[in-house]
Write a protein that holds these residues in place. Sequence first.
Motif, PDB file in Angstrom:
ATOM      1  N   LEU A  33       2.953 -12.121  38.894  1.00 30.64           N
ATOM      2  CA  LEU A  33       3.552 -12.728  40.090  1.00 30.64           C
ATOM      3  C   LEU A  33       2.769 -13.973  40.471  1.00 30.64           C
ATOM      4  O   LEU A  33       1.606 -13.884  40.864  1.00 30.64           O
TER       5      LEU A  33
ATOM      6  N   GLY B 210       4.159  -5.468  43.831  1.00 27.91           N
ATOM      7  CA  GLY B 210       3.712  -5.321  45.223  1.00 27.91           C
ATOM      8  C   GLY B 210       2.370  -4.598  45.251  1.00 27.91           C
ATOM      9  O   GLY B 210       1.851  -4.189  44.199  1.00 27.91           O
TER      10      GLY B 210
ATOM     11  N   ASN C 149       6.155  -4.271  48.636  1.00 32.26           N
ATOM     12  CA  ASN C 149       5.825  -4.579  50.033  1.00 32.26           C
ATOM     13  C   ASN C 149       7.109  -4.752  50.843  1.00 32.26           C
ATOM     14  O   ASN C 149       7.294  -4.140  51.894  1.00 32.26           O
TER      15      ASN C 149
ATOM     16  N   ARG D 296      15.651 -16.570  53.742  1.00 27.96           N
ATOM     17  CA  ARG D 296      14.363 -16.677  53.070  1.00 27.96           C
ATOM     18  C   ARG D 296      14.592 -16.403  51.583  1.00 27.96           C
ATOM     19  O   ARG D 296      15.625 -15.880  51.187  1.00 27.96           O
TER      20      ARG D 296
ATOM     21  N   GLU E 189      13.435  -6.233  46.059  1.00 27.34           N
ATOM     22  CA  GLU E 189      12.754  -6.130  47.353  1.00 27.34           C
ATOM     23  C   GLU E 189      13.712  -5.614  48.417  1.00 27.34           C
ATOM     24  O   GLU E 189      13.297  -5.203  49.497  1.00 27.34           O
TER      25      GLU E 189
END
Length: 571
Positions: free
Chosen positions: A304, A503, A454, A369, A431
């Motif tokens: 990532l 995450g 997360n 976002r 996500e």
Amino acid sequence: MTSITASNASSASSAGTGVLTGTPVVPGVALGPVVTVTSEVPADVVQAYEARDPASPDDALATYDEAVGVVADSLVARSSNASGAASEVLVATANLVKDKGLRKAVKKRLDAGEPLLGALRGAVEQFATLFTQMGGLMAERVTDLHDIERRLTARIVGAPEPGLSTPDEPSVLVAEDLAPADTAGLDPAFVVALVTEQGGPTSHTAIIARQLGIPCVVGVHGATGLAPGTRVLVDGATGAVETEVDEADAAERVRKDQEWRAHLDAWSGPAATKDGTTVKVMANVADGASAEKAVAYPVEGVGLFRTELCFLDSSEEPSVEEQSEVYAAVLRPFADGRTVVVRTLDAGSDKPIAYATPKGEENPALGIRGLRLSFDNPGLLDRQIEGIALAAEKTGSSPWVMAPMVATVEEAETFAGRVRKHGLTVGVMVEIPSAALLAEQILEVVDFMSIGTNDLTQYSMAADRMSAGLAHLTDPWQPAVLRLIAMTAAAGKKHGKPVGVCGEAAADPALATVLVGMGITSLSMAPNAVRAVGAQLGATSDEACTRAAEVALAASDPHEARAAVRAVLDA
Ligand code: PEP
Ligand code: MG
């Protein structure tokens, strides 16, 4: 002056049951007497002072100035014994103590006839409200404000300065929560474990504990009721704080843990289970500098690269050429054939970028976002992909490119089309729960998936990942989250395509075995976590990983899941 109270006497646990539990944050076993942080100035001393106040406004201001000088000097003196972020935190707190605006607010209240302590309290409240309204990093400074109020009050009334000073023997520090100025000064030689009543895995205490490698358990209900001096055994892997300790047994557990930690330090990769099933252990990076550091760890690449972190201070969109240089700095250290997964901009919510994030959204975590920025502004995404392709050319590497915040098959397909135009491997992050539920279909249109636990946890549990009060919900061990991960991993197996986790969950050694047992093929994390994860996988058979996944999925809550997995791994 010491504000930590510790006695050598071994006293009985105030908990009664012998074990308190909380959310485990940093693994490791430690034994020591409880020391507590005195966060409040004794009420009787304050009352006695208030009874003999009133001084004239001028005298009261002089007392205030004297207290400011002493408290600020003491923080600055501690900063020179600390280093890095810790030292910066102490200097920043010292500057806040000396803040001219705060003094002005105190003076105004004194001139209006308020007594000194009332004026200080009122001025701090006034600033705390302002900081809270400003939100973000300023809101986080409210803890510092209350911390300095207590320190100044103590000085004014002649009580010992509250907070933490170094204990004289290795001890377990127990607190409601720790102020940044307290955690910054921690010495791991004397504080062998941290236990807090409040706070979650993302709290300030947890972050500092992770950095320092101090075993840490947060959210331990009843912890502050422990009598100072009580010998406790803290297990930062299970979240247990044992208050009725068998000394010989405890010493043996600490010894074994230290042996294990020494074994971790020697782990050099590549990762595989005890049976040789390979798992890619990779690094999460933020920019070229962190990629340079990560390459020194035993990692098989970058799982990532959070590109948005490179542009947090940019007021204008960098050109394709400029962007390519930023990306090339991350690709270059791994251009020996290791994979780098570049995530396109995840601007928004907690990471706003001036040139990309829409202003004034009511609820930015659920707003425009990540990939959603491209809905109205496709050029922004296309230019970024062009920049990544150019960086690949410059460095002779073949990065994988993935999109954050993907919710639908159509989004994945459109994104894949854009990336494949440049001949690059394409994937999406999982996500949003809908992406996990649709994993089988999404994997028909992309080459790989990477689970961002997360946000997956935040959105599955409808709990803000930054909220300390909801830490028990923002826990990736929540059964609902585990099921979504299992569903995604199963879709990957069906398609024969890689599904990773990038995450925080990937950095938890016990959870890593669960994820591998589900069929996850790569784990990407902060580089300082790779050795613990790699060593744990190396010590675990394929069968134990499968069993760990089964028992975790069968559990009804995170605590039960952790205990069941621990039992499998210990067996
Ligand atoms: C995640 O959500 O798990 C993730 C890796 O992305 P970020 O933490 O950058 O939101
Ligand atoms: Mg995320």
